[in-house]
Design an enzyme around this catalytic site. Structure first.
Site, PDB file in Angstrom:
ATOM      1  N   GLY A 277       0.840  -1.243   0.003  1.00  0.00           N
ATOM      2  CA  GLY A 277      -0.008   0.135   0.079  1.00  0.00           C
ATOM      3  C   GLY A 277       0.944   1.225   0.091  1.00  0.00           C
TER       4      GLY A 277
ATOM      5  N   ARG B 114     -13.527  13.329  15.056  1.00  0.00           N
ATOM      6  CA  ARG B 114     -14.160  11.859  14.944  1.00  0.00           C
ATOM      7  C   ARG B 114     -14.555  11.111  15.976  1.00  0.00           C
ATOM      8  NH1 ARG B 114     -10.220   9.549  10.092  1.00  0.00           N
ATOM      9  NH2 ARG B 114     -10.936  11.041   8.469  1.00  0.00           N
TER      10      ARG B 114
END
Lengths: 638, 265
Positions: A43, A331
């Site tokens: 990734g 969040r």
């Protein structure tokens, strides 16, 4: 218990990294080809590390679980990447990004690492632009920025709702260029199932070739794990299906400490669960909260359709409770407030487990075309999944597991407690403390891969005397045999329950007892239930097919087996941390207003767990955290 | 979210089963019962597989990962259409509300010589990676970049480059083309970089190398039918193929002229 040394260089925080770069040893360019480095995971962090190390002249082997590195879950990041460029002249600086990240992480990250991250953030943008990453631009032709996730400056660079995919294509292409140059050997569809440690140092890995079932040995002078996070321990999360803790967990079992497993991030804006068949959850970029207003009905059980509920019967609860941040509250805070509304019985939709995210006022103010230009692809995605049109009716959202701040413990060099084993990106624990800020994951993955590991790996290799090792070494043979036995065991159980059903049950336990709210009684319950489930798994799991060809069920079984161990450690860590901080909310530790209450006297440390034998309690080690540059303070978004 | 409109479907799947690249394949039918219209197509397949496993069978193998339409892993033919009946949609984002109770659905893998079948609906698309490694990048090493804003790019060009760069490499274009051509895939990558100033230095070598690799992998020539773009989940435009052709001709002519000059000298 021991005290861990993060090996933070001396000096002023602004000069540590610069000075340390000078102090580190170098490997002569002509000697680099003599060193083999394995990068597990391709990734953002893995591909950028493999590309950079290949360019420098090291012999790199990159291990990719997919059929192409471009499929890594970094692609799914929508919102953007932070960098302290201050192109918008709105007061941003390295110091401010550093400060925001330490504070946002609820004072549970290492100051020196975070400062370095903020420093190299500017180089990442330059690098990516040079690669041809098509960032959004203004009419001037210069790079555009937006404010993201509650930041009070506009420091987020983006490529519409596809920032992760575009950055990954940049890193992937850079790596493929090294594949062409034969500096990087790319191995597809391989999964790391063991780390090989010889004389106390990481000297290679054991992989399963997912196409042939062959157990392979790969030798190296240093190993980098860039294998992502463990949100799939919750079964339902925004992570891709192949995301697993397996590589990190196998390294943990070989002696790499696992830090802060209880710090998991629950993202506030995901599409709610539709039913029992649900296989994963989809995140809607939190940039939506820039224009959407979050609300629930004021009255319990209000069954009217959203447009029938008049203004006075709506509770815009984030704006009410946090007037200065409103819908942009961080969040963890936003997620928890959504849970409270649902717990109060004021949730919406047919399941009652959702809240509204309403664009009515923004459409009224700016027009449908302006909203479409900003969020068109997200609205389309929502419509595809739910069959509802968000231009006409409010979106329904609910929090979902998304990112894990915990991971393998690393020192300032990004090296784990096993010499020669480095950990990058989401797989390590280093920079986000107890809560990650929006648009910081891409930044950290690329910082580790492009700008930190290329230095610290060289320092390690230049400082170490490494004996030659071959894959015929006893340690490789023993480890490969162990993995083969594990595979054989899984195939031979031939029980009555599918892998999926075990994973779902583990997910229910971890989400219920170690999700958005945690308490002693619940965690203790999870700690008795998970071992029972694990035992049943090893006696009653059903894995169909053969082990010598592609077998997705067998792959899943190996991963779920690891989650069944790691989930227990996550609960153990959550139980021991009696304070609330960031994504870890202990219900016993809250203010009279229901806000998280940190306990800096007793818990201002990193908890790093050391594996013992199977079914033995892991041992806790601590790394004390010191805040010399950002004053320890209570986070307040009111 | 369980919408109030959710219904339950009973379907029949006719699935291509093939145990390996060289083995013979065949269609096998499976019932798919009690499927919610809110489920995604892959969640429907998950449910079918759970039944197959419970009955002691071998589950259907298919590639999938992110399940949000961005990783490019999933993809197979549904009733003869790549990614199924919905435009601009990957299989994982296709939901069962677009099907009717009692439907019989035919599933086949991408069929192209350059994509050998691994098992059932899973194929090997590494040929696309090799096309990229032959030149689909800007050769810039880590650490030598100038300030990002020192390369201003007209917004129109940046947007167009972005549109081309949205390709997810799923291979639907190849599967939909009767020549199994990868022109849309390669055209998208060539366009992305040819439109940006960063891509200029290697512009000609890039297109020549990528086209050569594309041919070497056995992808066919453009069929000019536009089926690729129609089936593309990211709506990659046919103009990328036009640009690929233009870039290729220009580079070929320039190379010819340069070679001659060097030959003369």
């Amino acid at each position: 218990m021991s005290t861990l040394d993060g090996k933070i260089p001396a000096g002023n925080i602004e000069e540590k990294w610069t000075q340390y770069k000078f102090d580190m040893k170098l490997v002569n360019p002509a000697n680099r080809r003599k060193y083999n480095v394995i990068v597990v995971g391709t990734g953002l962090a893995g591909a950028s590390a493999a590309a950079s190390l290949g360019e420098m002249g090291y012999n790199v082997k990159a291990i990719c679980i997919h059929e192409s590195p471009r499929r890594a879950h970094s692609v799914a990041a929508q919102g953007g990447i932070n960098a302290a460029k201050n192109y918008q002249n709105d007061g941003d600086s390295v110091q401010r990004l550093f400060y925001d990240t330490v504070k946002g992480g609820d004072f549970r990250a290492r100051e020196a690492n975070v400062h370095r991250l903020a420093e190299v953030s500017v180089n990442i943008i330059d690098q990516c632009v040079a690669q041809g990453v098509p960032f959004a631009r203004d009419y001037s032709g210069l790079l555009a920025n937006r404010s993201f996730g509650g930041a009070q400056v506009s420091r987020t660079f983006y490529a519409r709702g596809q920032t992760g995919q575009q950055l990954l294509i940049g890193a992937y292409s850079a790596m493929m260029r090294q594949v062409e140059a034969k500096q990087v050997e790319l191995l597809y569809r391989r999964e790391m199932l063991d780390l090989v440690v010889i004389d106390g140092k990481a000297r290679g890995i054991i992989c399963r070739n997912l196409l042939t079932g062959e157990i392979e040995s790969h030798v190296a002078d240093a190993v980098i794990l860039a294998t992502g996070g463990y949100s799939n321990v919750f079964y339902l999360s925004t992570n891709a299906m192949a995301c697993a803790v397996t590589a990190a967990w196998r390294a943990h079992r070989r002696g790499a400490f696992f830090a802060n497993p209880c710090y998991t991030q629950i993202h506030p804006t995901c599409i709610p669960v539709h039913g029992d068949n649900q296989s994963k959850l989809t995140l809607m970029s939190e940039s939506l909260r820039n224009d959407g207003r979050v609300w629930v009905p004021k009255n319990k059980g209000d069954a009217r359709l959203p447009h029938q509920i008049p203004e006075e019967d709506r509770d815009y609860y984030l704006e009410r409770i946090y007037p200065s941040f409103g819908n942009l509250a961080p969040r963890d805070v936003s997620s928890r407030q959504a849970k409270y509304r649902v717990d109060e019985g004021r949730g919406v939709g047919s399941t009652g487990v959702a809240v509204y995210l309403d664009f009515r006022d923004a459409i009224h103010r700016l027009g449908e075309s302006a909203i479409s230009a900003r969020y068109g692809n997200l609205f389309q995605m929502y419509d595809k999944i739910t069959g509802d049109n968000p231009y006409k009716t409010p979106m329904m959202i609910y929090p979902a597991p998304h990112y894990t701040m915990g991971g393998l413990w690393v020192d300032y060099n990004l090296m784990s407690t096993i010499p020669g084993l480095f950990v990058a990106g989401e797989a390590n624990f280093s920079d986000h403390g107890a809560n990650r800020l929006g648009a910081s994951a891409l930044m950290q993955g690329l910082a580790d891969g492009y700008f930190i590991l290329p230095y610290t790996i060289g320092n390690y290799l230049a400082s170490m005397k490494l004996d030659k090792v071959a894959s015929t070494h006893e340690a490789f043979k023993e480890s490969a045999q162990g993995i083969q036995q594990e595979v054989n065991k899984l195939m031979s159980i031939k029980g009555n329950r599918t892998v999926e059903s075990f994973h779902k049950e583990l997910g229910r336990l971890t989400w219920e007892y170690c999700g958005m709210g945690r308490n002693e009684a619940g965690l203790k319950k999870a700690l008795t239930e998970i071992p029972k489930l694990r035992e049943e798994f090893w006696n009653n799991v059903k894995v169909p097919g053969e082990s010598n060809y592609i077998n997705p069920e067998l792959e899943k079984a190996c991963r779920v087996a690891d989650f069944l161990e790691q989930g227990e450690l996550m609960c153990e860590d959550a139980l021991h941390r009696k304070e609330s901080c960031g994504g870890h909310f202990r219900e016993e530790s809250q203010t009279s207003e229901g806000e998280a209450q940190r306990d800096d006297t007793n818990f201002c440390y990193v908890a790093a767990w050391e594996w013992q034998d199977k079914n033995k309690k892991q041992v806790l080690h601590k790394e004390e955290l010191h805040f010399d540059n950002v004053k320890l303070a209570t986070r307040s978004y009111k | 979210m369980a919408s109030t409109k959710a219904k339950i479907l009973n379907l029949v799947l006719k699935v291509w089963r093939q145990s390996g690249p060289k083995s013979e394949g065949k269609f096998v039918e499976y019932p798919a019962k009690g499927i919610s219209t809110d489920a995604s197509f892959l969640e429907m397949l998950d449910a079918v597989n759970e039944h197959i496993i419970a009955d002691g069978g071998d589950p259907i193998v298919f590639d999938h990962d992110c399940r949000e339409g961005i990783c490019g892993s999933c993809g197979f033919m549904i009733d003869g259409q790549a990614h199924g009946p919905l435009r601009s949609t990957t299989v994982c984002q296709l939901h069962m509300r677009h099907f009717n109770d009692g439907d019989k659905i035919v599933l086949e893998p991408w069929r192209a010589q350059s994509f050998p079948i691994i098992k059932d609906l899973m194929v090997d698309r590494t040929a696309l990676d090799r096309v990229v490694s032959s030149g689909g990048y800007v050769s810039v090493n880590t650490g030598c970049a100038q300030d990002g804003n020192s390369i201003p790019i007209r917004k129109r060009d940046a947007d167009e480059a972005f549109e081309a760069a949205t390709c997810i490499g799923c291979g639907a274009c190849v599967a939909s083309c009767k020549n199994a051509s990868a022109m849309l895939f390669t055209g998208a990558k060539v366009s992305h970089l040819a439109l940006l100033p960063q891509g200029q230095i290697e512009r000609e070598e890039r297109v020549l190398n990528m086209v050569a690799q594309m041919d070497k992998e056995g992808f066919g020539a453009c069929s000019n039918t536009g089926a690729c773009s129609a089936s593309c989940p990211k709506d990659i435009d046919l103009t990328t193929i036009a640009r690929l052709n233009r870039e290729f001709v220009k580079a070929t002519v320039n190379k010819h002229n340069t070679d001659q000059k060097l030959g003369d000298g």
